[in-house]
Design an enzyme around this catalytic site. Sequence first.
Site, PDB file in Angstrom:
ATOM      1  N   SER A  65      21.665  37.731  64.389  1.00 63.08           N
ATOM      2  CA  SER A  65      20.233  37.644  64.626  1.00 63.08           C
ATOM      3  C   SER A  65      19.948  37.466  66.108  1.00 63.08           C
ATOM      4  O   SER A  65      20.787  37.003  66.867  1.00 63.08           O
ATOM      5  CB  SER A  65      19.661  36.455  63.862  1.00 63.08           C
ATOM      6  N   LYS A  66      18.738  37.851  66.467  1.00 64.51           N
ATOM      7  CA  LYS A  66      18.285  37.774  67.843  1.00 64.51           C
ATOM      8  C   LYS A  66      18.372  36.334  68.366  1.00 64.51           C
ATOM      9  O   LYS A  66      18.620  36.097  69.532  1.00 64.51           O
ATOM     10  CB  LYS A  66      16.834  38.275  67.880  1.00 64.51           C
TER      11      LYS A  66
END
Length: 502
Positions: free
Chosen positions: A259-260
């Site tokens: 995930s970012k």
Amino acid sequence: MTDIRVRIAPSPTGPLHLGTARTALFNFLFARHTGGTFIFRLEDTDQARGTEAFELEILEGLHWLGIRWDEGPAVGGEPERGAYGPYRQMQRLTDYAEAAARLLAEDKAYYCYCSPTELEAVRKEQEAAHEPTRYNGRCADLSATERAAFEAEGRKPVVRFRIPTDRLIVFDDVVRGHMEINTNALGGDLVIVRSDGNPLYHFTVAVDDAAMKISHVIRGEDHLSNTPKHILLFEAMGAPIPQFGHLPLILNPDRSKMSKRKTQTAVMAYRAEGFIPEAYVNYLSLLGWSTGTEEEVLSLDELCERFDLSTVNRAGAVFDRERLEWLNGQWIRRLAPEDLIERLRPFLQVEVDAGRFDWIPSDAEIRALLPVVQERLPRLNAVGELIGFLFVKNLDPDTALLVPKRWDAATALAGLTAARVTIADAGRVTFDAENLEAPLRSLIEDRGWKVGDLFMAIRVAVTGRTATPPLFDTMVALGYERTLARLDRAIEKLAAQVTPNP
RNA sequence: GCCCCCAUCGUCUAGAGGCCUAGGACACGGCCCUUUCAAGGCUGAGAUCAGCGGUUCGAAUCCGCUUGGGGGUACCA
């Protein structure tokens, strides 16, 4: 034998994602290895703002990595190419409508008037009963009058595709092997067209993949469970069923789905940091795959040659930035000098723009430094840190650093003063590394100093830092005048400290 | 809840029944090289092959169960 055709179908709703790039790469490698066709399709039905900018970024990012497509839409000034266009979903809307109409006409799909609330209630009940959640088929066999009644209520229907009950869908995944999934686990009849008339993802992929004659669907593992839906759709449309290959996911360091928040996922951010595409593509290829030999530093061409989809791993792979950096260093060291200079230029400009350099170094200046710079660069953007001291007009070295740990200020002052004379003298004729080192070494011997101490004092005087490229190359790069001026400045500072003003 | 997938050093991986007292790489420690920092060379530590049961003369490799992790399950893509 059918032609091999693969595709990458990104949605331009954000910056080019590392996972998208990896999937694109594997598709590309597979196509190149097998002599197949690599297709780029834009899933641009999401009307989000900034879409066009993201399209450009995806194009630029993939091109940066060296990934080119054989068929794809017009984007970023490139014309559309390929015989199976258009390659943008926004231009394929009529295809979806036609396909849906056909399924409806053949009674392979039907209109469903259930509201989200009704659906939710059914789901809750099923969960409570520990049953698989699935659409209960309430609208599967509506009579004309029942339909009319719903319409009269103002309900807008969705289109549902009939999913058979209790049928085993079997396929051989190229990376995962034999798969069997019961249709009962699919959630019941599948919504393929929203009540607002827009087609849904599972439907559009199948329609597009069929229309574009995709032979191998290579994508992330997150689509594995949905594959039976696609197979059923292909079947219903009378299209041949492609082969599937599901790639392992890329994970955060804590093994959750990447995930970012936890991993930098924007490909362009890596480029901005000075990762070079050779390394990036090399690293990505090794996430979930290996040659089976001990070679790891591989060019895109070599990867194309060796890639084998069937030897891709099944387990998720943690993204390891340190390994990426190592590969980046490997590739930077392999670059031809002129090539490196070329690639360094934008990063030098960044230093100027940020006010860290007083001027932009010339190619000649950089070329002279290259031999000592190249092996010290983990990333291109480290260049400022490495040799920035050369491109500032005024250097103000820290007095504390000017005094090597074994020395006191007075010794440092004496050392630098003597060194200044020696350097001025040695450099009068030709200012090169050879000429400087010998006299300085004999000075050190005469005074009974340690080589490291005097050299360190000079280093700090001339660069302001304790870690630098080799000292003599550094001084030569600085030049005779500037070297002496910096020594003078350091001597001045030390002198002020040794004999403070009364 | 239900369905599916996965499981070898901290990480990426090699390994497709005996070649494995498990190999390589990153990271980490030491040594060498050396004016600092790198790079490079050598070297060390690090995995009871998730656990438990089978199958087999023999299992990291095959089977089952358990555990753990991941994914899917939308009128998102």
